[in-house]
Enzyme design. Structure first.
Site, PDB file in Angstrom:
ATOM      1  N   ASP A  95     -44.434   9.033 -22.635  1.00 24.54           N
ATOM      2  CA  ASP A  95     -45.857   9.049 -22.979  1.00 24.54           C
ATOM      3  C   ASP A  95     -46.767   9.525 -21.841  1.00 24.54           C
ATOM      4  O   ASP A  95     -47.832  10.070 -22.074  1.00 24.54           O
ATOM      5  CB  ASP A  95     -46.315   7.652 -23.441  1.00 24.54           C
ATOM      6  N   HIS A  96     -46.329   9.325 -20.595  1.00 23.44           N
ATOM      7  CA  HIS A  96     -47.234   9.621 -19.478  1.00 23.44           C
ATOM      8  C   HIS A  96     -47.228  11.092 -19.069  1.00 23.44           C
ATOM      9  O   HIS A  96     -48.155  11.552 -18.412  1.00 23.44           O
ATOM     10  CB  HIS A  96     -46.868   8.782 -18.254  1.00 23.44           C
ATOM     11  N   ASP A 160     -44.678  -1.177 -16.432  1.00 19.23           N
ATOM     12  CA  ASP A 160     -46.025  -0.654 -16.572  1.00 19.23           C
ATOM     13  C   ASP A 160     -46.944  -1.864 -16.588  1.00 19.23           C
ATOM     14  O   ASP A 160     -46.646  -2.864 -17.249  1.00 19.23           O
ATOM     15  CB  ASP A 160     -46.180   0.129 -17.879  1.00 19.23           C
ATOM     16  N   ARG A 448     -58.856   1.625 -17.249  1.00 20.86           N
ATOM     17  CA  ARG A 448     -59.091   1.858 -15.816  1.00 20.86           C
ATOM     18  C   ARG A 448     -60.034   3.023 -15.612  1.00 20.86           C
ATOM     19  O   ARG A 448     -59.984   4.001 -16.358  1.00 20.86           O
ATOM     20  CB  ARG A 448     -57.785   2.199 -15.109  1.00 20.86           C
ATOM     21  N   SER A 643     -51.609  -0.208 -10.926  1.00 16.79           N
ATOM     22  CA  SER A 643     -50.339   0.166 -11.556  1.00 16.79           C
ATOM     23  C   SER A 643     -49.141  -0.615 -11.041  1.00 16.79           C
ATOM     24  O   SER A 643     -49.153  -1.185  -9.959  1.00 16.79           O
ATOM     25  CB  SER A 643     -50.121   1.652 -11.302  1.00 16.79           C
ATOM     26  N   ARG A 645     -46.408   1.061 -10.517  1.00 17.54           N
ATOM     27  CA  ARG A 645     -45.555   2.119  -9.949  1.00 17.54           C
ATOM     28  C   ARG A 645     -44.987   1.713  -8.588  1.00 17.54           C
ATOM     29  O   ARG A 645     -45.714   1.460  -7.640  1.00 17.54           O
ATOM     30  CB  ARG A 645     -46.329   3.443  -9.864  1.00 17.54           C
TER      31      ARG A 645
HETATM   32  C1  MIC Z   1     -51.488   3.245 -15.243  1.00 18.86           C
HETATM   33  O1  MIC Z   1     -52.156   2.925 -16.218  1.00 18.86           O
HETATM   34  O2  MIC Z   1     -51.944   3.286 -14.089  1.00 18.86           O
HETATM   35  C2  MIC Z   1     -50.034   3.589 -15.446  1.00 18.86           C
HETATM   36  C3  MIC Z   1     -49.870   5.006 -15.164  1.00 18.86           C
HETATM   37  O3  MIC Z   1     -49.671   3.349 -16.789  1.00 18.86           O
HETATM   38  C4  MIC Z   1     -49.223   2.700 -14.516  1.00 18.86           C
HETATM   39  C5  MIC Z   1     -47.794   3.028 -14.481  1.00 18.86           C
HETATM   40  C6  MIC Z   1     -47.473   4.244 -13.667  1.00 18.86           C
HETATM   41  O4  MIC Z   1     -48.051   4.423 -12.601  1.00 18.86           O
HETATM   42  O5  MIC Z   1     -46.608   5.004 -14.086  1.00 18.86           O
HETATM   43  C7  MIC Z   1     -49.345   1.213 -14.770  1.00 18.86           C
HETATM   44  O6  MIC Z   1     -50.337   0.763 -15.269  1.00 18.86           O
HETATM   45  O7  MIC Z   1     -48.442   0.441 -14.367  1.00 18.86           O
HETATM   46 FE1  SF4 Z   2     -50.880   5.053 -20.361  1.00 16.69          FE
HETATM   47 FE2  SF4 Z   2     -51.394   3.334 -18.355  1.00 16.69          FE
HETATM   48 FE3  SF4 Z   2     -53.356   4.655 -19.607  1.00 16.69          FE
HETATM   49 FE4  SF4 Z   2     -52.060   2.778 -20.864  1.00 16.69          FE
HETATM   50  S1  SF4 Z   2     -53.331   2.509 -19.059  1.00 16.69           S
HETATM   51  S2  SF4 Z   2     -52.609   4.776 -21.696  1.00 16.69           S
HETATM   52  S3  SF4 Z   2     -49.977   3.016 -20.101  1.00 16.69           S
HETATM   53  S4  SF4 Z   2     -51.752   5.543 -18.361  1.00 16.69           S
END
Ligand code: MIC
Ligand code: SF4
Length: 754
Positions: A95-96, A160, A448, A643, A645
């Site tokens: 999805d990302h 995630d 976010r 995140s 990550r």
């Molecule tokens: C995000 O919303 O920041 C992400 C991208 O979904 C991250 C995960 C990632 O960095 O791959 C998260 O929320 O954990």
């Molecule tokens: Fe994707 Fe993270 Fe955004 Fe949710 S908050 S849509 S998991 S990048």
């Protein structure tokens, strides 16, 4: 296909026994969170009652979910664990890695070709190890989990931070780094500090323009981005019961933004309706048999102040729509105050884009309420002033809203329908003109809004609000438009007042989908080969990190003293860098490039102490590594917010940073650092942060006595020869110290010693 009713029944069978035992042990009524925690203890029945916020406890989660951007590292690590298949049901979701540019069809084709190597890797590893694989275009991990796997009373982890979304179905769902997921996938326990509990009592009923999103925007405003750290937020009260299940998911989802370990709601009719609508009447039947165990005890909700560490009460009948931002999700402004606030802060009033979607707000209900606003604009001849984009949460939602005419209605207003994926929410947005870095405003329903996150432009002011408010603000083209009091001028010059949104909680004709995008793993995957090309720029097999040499770290240089907000987006940026998530060496070139250097106020410009000149953070750190010089990173409050990550921990580890010393950590990042064999330390005295100088050399004085509960002593030698002795606290228990000693937690698993 998708869920495992037998597993769920097993969870329910143990629940009754363990919860009753726990209630006796604790000697009082139990919250829902405690019931789920106690019934998922690794060692079986509870034999002690745990101290919240203090005791580390081993748990046995029921499921694991990974998304493509983090699954690469997680699976690369899992391949080292030496297991034949995953020990608990696991899924991977693509999805990302899908960019939003012109619209779903073309964008998906481009992603499938650009990221083919990565998708093929994820698909073959999944196939080999018994992991369910959700193909690109199937949807965003958290909506798919809600639609298929989440169940009341369950416990899951996911790589995630927004895994917490499944709290909308009464789960304890917790975001973790890949190394934690590897523990559970390998059949080991999963460790968590027994959380504190924050109760949120919801009274009244949402009405008019207010939506579930406003509940969490308000909670974020109250608790701030670190107010939930180490805590589970449990929602209850008549207001909770009156709300849809996906609305509850929205609230739990954004609990990540206050640092909460997770959030949850008790089992109720909204969950029954949602489970039934998503083809899971058998889960309802099973849950109904243990319904009392799937919510907090009545005495708890009647006298919450006695059972929660902190209590918040929100009257939904009085709650106003909120618009949070810019640059942080906890800066809340009620819609009625936006005119003053925007003027006082010089926020650009013109809204350039409205975006609806993300894992937070992409449900059927969200889309149908937002389109009710769009329809009014079309019917009243109002040309929208901003551009509009939507990302449906899953193929099932997309297919159903297409069938129900919702997509067509959006398109009438010129809306771009992007792929069922994260898209702009994670900087996968090829926004025209973003490179000009103009100051501008966008509004979105995501969770976010950190600087540069959506389009890479540090001057984009992103505001978070509900899908229906996004629609209203985008149509009006103004950030300070208040649909409750203001009118719009239509193309005939007439004044029009928008009516409050309305929509269906669930599709009247049921959900529908042709191909949901799921690929089941091979029955026996032992002959499946996983190939990683040694010349790939996207994937790189991992080499184990070195074990600790048993000595004090001495002569370390200060790499950076980061000032202010330093989220994982600042430490390991997403957007264009997402493509290197499977290649540790390549992605390390983004290490800390977004962090502000406290000494010159600039991002990605730090002093190389070996040459005296300024350079990019990764370049300076590579120079230290090449010279065999250790280094440390110093940071501010809530370091590593955002995140899950683990790249944000693996990159410094890989490049030779030894310790991260900060005022405070976000939970997942602190654990990620520990797992990767780093020292995650906090100032015993926060004011010591001010003593750190740009040319400091650091010596650890008592690392050889590293022990639980005992602070470490660091000597900071300044350029003029003067010294400061600084005490650093840590939260390592004995087994976590073992990770540091071994070089990483994975080194222990691989050696069969975990
Ligand atoms: C995000 O919303 O920041 C992400 C991208 O979904 C991250 C995960 C990632 O960095 O791959 C998260 O929320 O954990
Ligand atoms: Fe994707 Fe993270 Fe955004 Fe949710 S908050 S849509 S998991 S990048």
């Amino acid at each position: 296909m998708a869920f495992d009713i037998e597993m769920i029944k097993k969870v329910y069978a143990t629940m009754a026994e363990r919860v009753d035992k726990a209630r006796d042990l604790v000697g009082r009524p139990l919250t829902l969170s405690e019931k789920i925690l106690y019934s998922h203890l690794w060692e079986g029945n509870p034999s002690q009652s745990f101290v919240r916020g203090k005791d580390y406890v081993d748990f046995a989660p029921d499921r694991v979910a990974c998304q493509d951007a983090t699954a690469q590292m997680a699976l690369l690590q899992f391949m080292h664990a030496g297991k034949k298949t995953v020990a608990v049901p696991t899924t991977v979701h693509c999805d990302h890695l899908i960019q939003a540019k012109v619209g779903a069809e073309k964008d998906l084709a481009v992603a499938n070709s650009q990221s083919k190597e990565v998708f093929d890797f994820l698909s073959s590893v999944s196939n080999k190890y018994g992991i369910g694989f959700w193909k690109p275009g199937s949807g965003i991990i958290h909506q798919i989990v809600l639609e298929n796997y989440a169940f009341p009373g369950g416990m899951m982890i996911g790589t995630d931070s927004h895994t917490v979304n499944a709290g909308g179905l009464g789960m304890l769902a917790i975001g973790v780094g890949g190394a934690d997921a590897v523990d559970v996938m390998s059949g080991m326990s999963w460790e968590l500090k027994f959380p504190k509990l924050i109760g949120v009592k919801l009274t009244g009923k949402l009405n008019g323009w207010t939506s579930p999103k406003d509940v969490i925007l308000k909670v974020a405003d109250i608790l701030t981005v670190k107010g939930g750290t180490g805590a589970i937020v449990e929602y209850f009260g008549e207001g909770a019961i009156n709300m849809s299940c996906t609305g509850k998911g929205t609230i739990c989802n954004m609990g990540a933004e206050i640092g909460a370990t997770t959030s949850t709601f008790g089992y109720d009719d909204s969950m029954r309706r949602y489970l039934a609508a998503t083809g899971r009447q058998d889960v309802v039947d099973a849950a109904d048999k243990v319904a009392d165990y799937l919510t907090g005890d009545a005495e708890v909700y009647a006298n919450p102040e006695q059972y929660f560490d902190q209590l918040i009460e929100i009257n939904l009948s009085e709650l106003e729509p909120h618009i949070n931002g810019p640059f942080t999700p906890d800066r809340g402004t009620p819609v009625s105050k936006m005119k003053e606030e925007a003027a006082a802060n010089d926020w650009p009033l013109k809204v350039e884009w409205g975006l609806i979607g993300s894992c937070t707000n992409s449900s059927y209900e969200d889309m149908s309420r937002a389109v009710s606003i769009v329809n009014q604009a079309v019917e009243n001849n109002i040309t929208p002033k901003a551009e509009f984009g939507i990302n449906p949460g899953s193929e099932q939602i997309r297919y159903t809203i297409e069938r129900d005419g919702i997509i067509e209605a959006f398109e009438k207003m010129g809306t771009k329908v992007f792929t069922n994926a994260c898209g702009p929410c994670i900087g996968q947005w090829d926004r025209e003109g973003a490179d000009k870095q103009e100051k501008n405003t966008i509004v979105h329903s995501f969770n976010r809004n950190f600087s540069k996150r959506a389009d890479g432009n540090p001057n984009t002011h992103a505001f978070v609000t509900s899908p229906e408010m996004v629609a209203a603000l985008a149509i009006s083209g103004r950030l300070d438009f208040n649909p409750i009091t203001d009118t719009l001028l239509n193309d005939n010059g007439e004044e029009v007042k928008l009516l409050p949104p309305n929509g269906d909680e669930l599709p009247k004709r049921g959900f529908d989908v042709e191909d949901a995008g799921f690929q089941a793993p091979a029955e026996d995957g032992s002959s499946v080969e996983v190939v990683v090309s040694p010349t790939s720029e996207r994937l790189q097999l991992l080499a184990p990190f070195d074990a600790w040499d048993g000595k004090n770290i001495t002569g370390a240089k200060l790499l950076i003293k980061a000032f202010g907000k330093c989220t994982t987006d600042h430490i390991s940026m997403a957007g264009p860098w997402l493509r290197f998530r499977g290649h540790l060496d390549n992605i390390s070139n983004n290490m800390l490039i977004g962090a502000e250097n406290a000494f010159n106020g600039k991002a990605n410009s730090v002093k190389n102490q070996l040459t005296g000149s300024y350079d990019a953070v990764p370049a300076v750190q590579r120079a230290y590594k090449a010279a065999g010089v250790p280094s440390i990173v110093v940071g501010d409050q809530n370091y590593g917010e955002g995140s899950s990550r683990e790249h944000a921990a693996m990159e410094p580890r890989f490049l030779g940073v030894k310790a991260v010393l900060v005022k405070s950590f976000a939970r997942i990042h602190e654990t990620n650092l520990k797992k990767q064999g780093m020292l995650a330390l906090t100032f015993a005295n926060e004011a010591d942060y001010d003593k750190i100088q740009e040319d400091d050399t650091i010596n650890f004085l008592d690392l050889t006595e590293f022990a639980p509960g005992k602070p470490l002593t660091l000597e900071f030698v300044h350029a003029d020869g003067s010294k400061d002795i600084i005490l650093a606290n840590h939260t390592y228990n004995a087994s976590q110290i073992g990770w540091f000693v071994a070089g990483s937690a994975l080194n222990l698993i691989a050696a069969g010693k975990a």
